[in-house]
Motif scaffolding. Structure first.
Motif, PDB file in Angstrom:
ATOM      1  N   ALA A 129      13.167  -1.698  -2.894  1.00 24.89           N
ATOM      2  CA  ALA A 129      12.717  -0.674  -3.838  1.00 24.89           C
ATOM      3  C   ALA A 129      13.434  -0.805  -5.181  1.00 24.89           C
ATOM      4  O   ALA A 129      12.801  -0.753  -6.246  1.00 24.89           O
ATOM      5  CB  ALA A 129      12.943   0.713  -3.247  1.00 24.89           C
ATOM      6  N   VAL A 130      14.760  -0.977  -5.154  1.00 20.61           N
ATOM      7  CA  VAL A 130      15.520  -1.078  -6.407  1.00 20.61           C
ATOM      8  C   VAL A 130      15.138  -2.346  -7.162  1.00 20.61           C
ATOM      9  O   VAL A 130      14.933  -2.323  -8.386  1.00 20.61           O
ATOM     10  CB  VAL A 130      17.034  -1.050  -6.112  1.00 20.61           C
ATOM     11  CG1 VAL A 130      17.825  -1.324  -7.395  1.00 20.61           C
ATOM     12  CG2 VAL A 130      17.439   0.287  -5.527  1.00 20.61           C
ATOM     13  N   LEU A 131      15.026  -3.461  -6.440  1.00 21.76           N
ATOM     14  CA  LEU A 131      14.641  -4.721  -7.081  1.00 21.76           C
ATOM     15  C   LEU A 131      13.265  -4.609  -7.721  1.00 21.76           C
ATOM     16  O   LEU A 131      13.058  -5.041  -8.858  1.00 21.76           O
ATOM     17  CB  LEU A 131      14.656  -5.837  -6.042  1.00 21.76           C
ATOM     18  CG  LEU A 131      14.211  -7.233  -6.518  1.00 21.76           C
ATOM     19  CD1 LEU A 131      15.127  -7.724  -7.626  1.00 21.76           C
ATOM     20  CD2 LEU A 131      14.211  -8.222  -5.350  1.00 21.76           C
ATOM     21  N   LEU A 132      12.332  -3.994  -6.996  1.00 24.06           N
ATOM     22  CA  LEU A 132      10.981  -3.848  -7.531  1.00 24.06           C
ATOM     23  C   LEU A 132      10.959  -2.925  -8.739  1.00 24.06           C
ATOM     24  O   LEU A 132      10.327  -3.234  -9.760  1.00 24.06           O
ATOM     25  CB  LEU A 132      10.051  -3.319  -6.443  1.00 24.06           C
ATOM     26  CG  LEU A 132       8.587  -3.121  -6.840  1.00 24.06           C
ATOM     27  CD1 LEU A 132       7.956  -4.459  -7.231  1.00 24.06           C
ATOM     28  CD2 LEU A 132       7.805  -2.473  -5.700  1.00 24.06           C
ATOM     29  N   MET A 133      11.651  -1.795  -8.672  1.00 23.97           N
ATOM     30  CA  MET A 133      11.640  -0.829  -9.775  1.00 23.97           C
ATOM     31  C   MET A 133      12.266  -1.405 -11.034  1.00 23.97           C
ATOM     32  O   MET A 133      11.724  -1.263 -12.135  1.00 23.97           O
ATOM     33  CB  MET A 133      12.357   0.452  -9.361  1.00 23.97           C
ATOM     34  CG  MET A 133      11.583   1.321  -8.396  1.00 23.97           C
ATOM     35  SD  MET A 133      12.211   2.999  -8.350  1.00 23.97           S
ATOM     36  CE  MET A 133      11.944   3.542 -10.030  1.00 23.97           C
TER      37      MET A 133
ATOM     38  N   GLY B 189       0.816  -1.208   0.000  1.00 21.26           N
ATOM     39  CA  GLY B 189       0.000   0.000   0.000  1.00 21.26           C
ATOM     40  C   GLY B 189       0.850   1.259   0.000  1.00 21.26           C
ATOM     41  O   GLY B 189       0.562   2.206  -0.746  1.00 21.26           O
ATOM     42  N   ARG B 190       1.892   1.279   0.805  1.00 18.67           N
ATOM     43  CA  ARG B 190       2.791   2.445   0.815  1.00 18.67           C
ATOM     44  C   ARG B 190       3.548   2.569  -0.507  1.00 18.67           C
ATOM     45  O   ARG B 190       3.753   3.673  -1.015  1.00 18.67           O
ATOM     46  CB  ARG B 190       3.789   2.340   1.979  1.00 18.67           C
ATOM     47  CG  ARG B 190       3.153   2.431   3.361  1.00 18.67           C
ATOM     48  CD  ARG B 190       4.228   2.641   4.419  1.00 18.67           C
ATOM     49  NE  ARG B 190       5.232   1.581   4.381  1.00 18.67           N
ATOM     50  CZ  ARG B 190       5.174   0.475   5.099  1.00 18.67           C
ATOM     51  NH1 ARG B 190       4.131   0.258   5.901  1.00 18.67           N
ATOM     52  NH2 ARG B 190       6.135  -0.429   5.021  1.00 18.67           N
ATOM     53  N   THR B 191       3.961   1.414  -1.060  1.00 17.76           N
ATOM     54  CA  THR B 191       4.706   1.435  -2.319  1.00 17.76           C
ATOM     55  C   THR B 191       3.867   1.988  -3.462  1.00 17.76           C
ATOM     56  O   THR B 191       4.365   2.764  -4.296  1.00 17.76           O
ATOM     57  CB  THR B 191       5.188   0.006  -2.661  1.00 17.76           C
ATOM     58  OG1 THR B 191       6.043  -0.467  -1.625  1.00 17.76           O
ATOM     59  CG2 THR B 191       5.934  -0.008  -3.983  1.00 17.76           C
ATOM     60  N   LEU B 192       2.601   1.604  -3.522  1.00 22.80           N
ATOM     61  CA  LEU B 192       1.717   2.114  -4.574  1.00 22.80           C
ATOM     62  C   LEU B 192       1.527   3.622  -4.474  1.00 22.80           C
ATOM     63  O   LEU B 192       1.207   4.283  -5.470  1.00 22.80           O
ATOM     64  CB  LEU B 192       0.363   1.398  -4.510  1.00 22.80           C
ATOM     65  CG  LEU B 192       0.380  -0.093  -4.870  1.00 22.80           C
ATOM     66  CD1 LEU B 192      -0.996  -0.702  -4.671  1.00 22.80           C
ATOM     67  CD2 LEU B 192       0.852  -0.297  -6.309  1.00 22.80           C
ATOM     68  N   LYS B 193       1.740   4.169  -3.292  1.00 21.28           N
ATOM     69  CA  LYS B 193       1.654   5.618  -3.100  1.00 21.28           C
ATOM     70  C   LYS B 193       2.993   6.314  -3.341  1.00 21.28           C
ATOM     71  O   LYS B 193       3.099   7.531  -3.201  1.00 21.28           O
ATOM     72  CB  LYS B 193       1.169   5.935  -1.678  1.00 21.28           C
ATOM     73  CG  LYS B 193      -0.242   5.441  -1.381  1.00 21.28           C
ATOM     74  CD  LYS B 193      -0.609   5.735   0.060  1.00 21.28           C
ATOM     75  CE  LYS B 193      -1.997   5.193   0.391  1.00 21.28           C
ATOM     76  NZ  LYS B 193      -2.347   5.431   1.823  1.00 21.28           N
ATOM     77  N   GLY B 194       4.021   5.526  -3.673  1.00 24.77           N
ATOM     78  CA  GLY B 194       5.347   6.095  -3.913  1.00 24.77           C
ATOM     79  C   GLY B 194       6.192   6.228  -2.672  1.00 24.77           C
ATOM     80  O   GLY B 194       7.239   6.895  -2.695  1.00 24.77           O
ATOM     81  N   ASP B 195       5.789   5.597  -1.578  1.00 25.20           N
ATOM     82  CA  ASP B 195       6.533   5.661  -0.327  1.00 25.20           C
ATOM     83  C   ASP B 195       7.273   4.342  -0.123  1.00 25.20           C
ATOM     84  O   ASP B 195       6.673   3.329   0.240  1.00 25.20           O
ATOM     85  CB  ASP B 195       5.577   5.932   0.839  1.00 25.20           C
ATOM     86  CG  ASP B 195       6.311   6.014   2.173  1.00 25.20           C
ATOM     87  OD1 ASP B 195       7.551   6.100   2.166  1.00 25.20           O
ATOM     88  OD2 ASP B 195       5.632   5.988   3.224  1.00 25.20           O
ATOM     89  N   PHE B 196       8.595   4.359  -0.351  1.00 27.25           N
ATOM     90  CA  PHE B 196       9.406   3.158  -0.190  1.00 27.25           C
ATOM     91  C   PHE B 196      10.056   3.058   1.187  1.00 27.25           C
ATOM     92  O   PHE B 196      10.859   2.166   1.426  1.00 27.25           O
ATOM     93  CB  PHE B 196      10.496   3.095  -1.268  1.00 27.25           C
ATOM     94  CG  PHE B 196       9.959   2.907  -2.657  1.00 27.25           C
ATOM     95  CD1 PHE B 196       9.513   1.667  -3.083  1.00 27.25           C
ATOM     96  CD2 PHE B 196       9.897   3.970  -3.538  1.00 27.25           C
ATOM     97  CE1 PHE B 196       9.014   1.488  -4.364  1.00 27.25           C
ATOM     98  CE2 PHE B 196       9.403   3.796  -4.822  1.00 27.25           C
ATOM     99  CZ  PHE B 196       8.951   2.564  -5.236  1.00 27.25           C
TER     100      PHE B 196
END
Length: 305
Positions: free
Chosen positions: A275-279, A69-76
């Motif tokens: 974050a880097v792996l996901l991006m 949920g935080r990631t979808l909002k751009g908060d890593f």
């Protein structure tokens, strides 16, 4: 075509979801996040307090849902090592990685297209074998070893190029060559195969019968059609370069996402690693999806269906 696009979008979303799960779970399999935050010499009470503070004592599914949920909002989250928001870190580094990837793909195309054309025009000759040999060498030679060879020759031996850093365009020359040469073979083989097929087509024989110069037949008529599949492969290889830049950025100390990932792994900075792996993974999925859709638009069988 519309239904085909929807299917590919759904598949891409599913793959992206699977990647997010893997990025979350695999990082936690490498060690205890609470111990990494509290420090190796922390007491059991301190580690328990960290688990409670960061919600690490809750079920893994709950942690994943909150993180997603935080990631979808751009908060890593916050970097454990750099003590800054992960989003800011990625924003500062992504430009270097993008420049390196684009320069590498351009180098690979500039090198592979002439080699592929020459190999097709002089098929089964020594030129063809030489071009194929160069392609095989690029595929077999580890890019980190090739990068070290470039440093030994052009930096230490000749002193022409800087060893590390990203302060000027000169710093990108050796990383571009090392990373671009590694993805040259697929382009070269695709151009060669496409040119051989096109050169045997009826309209090429007609063009030759009309007395057109050989260069015009090859470059204007044959090459234009042979390059169509290269467009889709370019997008796929660009996504591969974004992920493959980790090794090259580490060797040349380029301050990009790859080098950031290396530092995060060395310091057990779990938020940055995730974050880097996901991006990088999502970028590869999106570029592959784009390449697939381009192929679909160019393929009349899919377009009609």
């Amino acid at each position: 075509m519309f239904i085909y696009t929807l299917k590919r979008l759904a598949l891409a979303a599913l793959v992206a979801f699977a990647v997010s799960v893997l990025a979350f779970v695999l990082v936690r399999l490498t060690g205890d996040v609470a111990i990494a935050i509290a420090g190796e010499g922390a007491r059991a009470d301190d580690i328990a307090a960290v688990r409670q503070q960061y919600g690490l004592d809750r079920p893994l599914v709950v942690q994943y849902v909150e993180w997603l949920g935080r990631t979808l909002k751009g908060d890593f989250g916050q970097s454990l090592y750099f003590k800054t928001p992960v989003t800011e870190l990625i924003g500062d580094k992504i430009q270097t990685t993008a420049v390196l990837a684009l320069l590498s793909i351009a180098f690979a195309l500039i090198l592979s297209i002439p080699l592929g054309v020459m190999a097709a025009v002089w098929q089964n000759s020594w030129i063809d074998r030489l071009c194929l040999g160069l392609a095989v060498a690029g595929q077999a030679l580890p890019n980190f070893f090739f990068a070290l060879c470039l440093i030994m020759v052009f930096s230490i031996g000749l002193g022409w190029l800087p060893v590390s850093g990203a302060d000027s365009w000169w710093h990108f020359i050796m990383p571009t060559v090392a990373l671009g040469y590694y993805v040259t073979p697929p382009f070269m083989r695709l151009v060669r195969a496409g040119m051989i097929e096109v050169l045997n087509a009826d309209y090429i024989r007609t063009a030759r019968a009309k007395g057109l110069p050989p260069a015009t037949v090859v470059l204007r008529h044959a090459l234009r059609n042979a390059l169509v599949p290269v467009v889709a492969l370019t997008a796929v290889q660009l996504g591969f370069l974004l992920g493959g830049s980790i090794v090259i950025e580490t060797v040349f100390a380029l301050d990009g996402l790859g080098y950031l990932a290396y530092q995060a792994i060395a310091q057990k900075d779990f938020p940055v690693i995730q974050a880097v792996l996901l991006m990088l993974s999502v970028a590869y999925v999106l570029l592959t999806l784009g390449a697939d859709l381009v192929n679909a638009w160019l393929d009349p069988r899919i377009r009609v269906g």
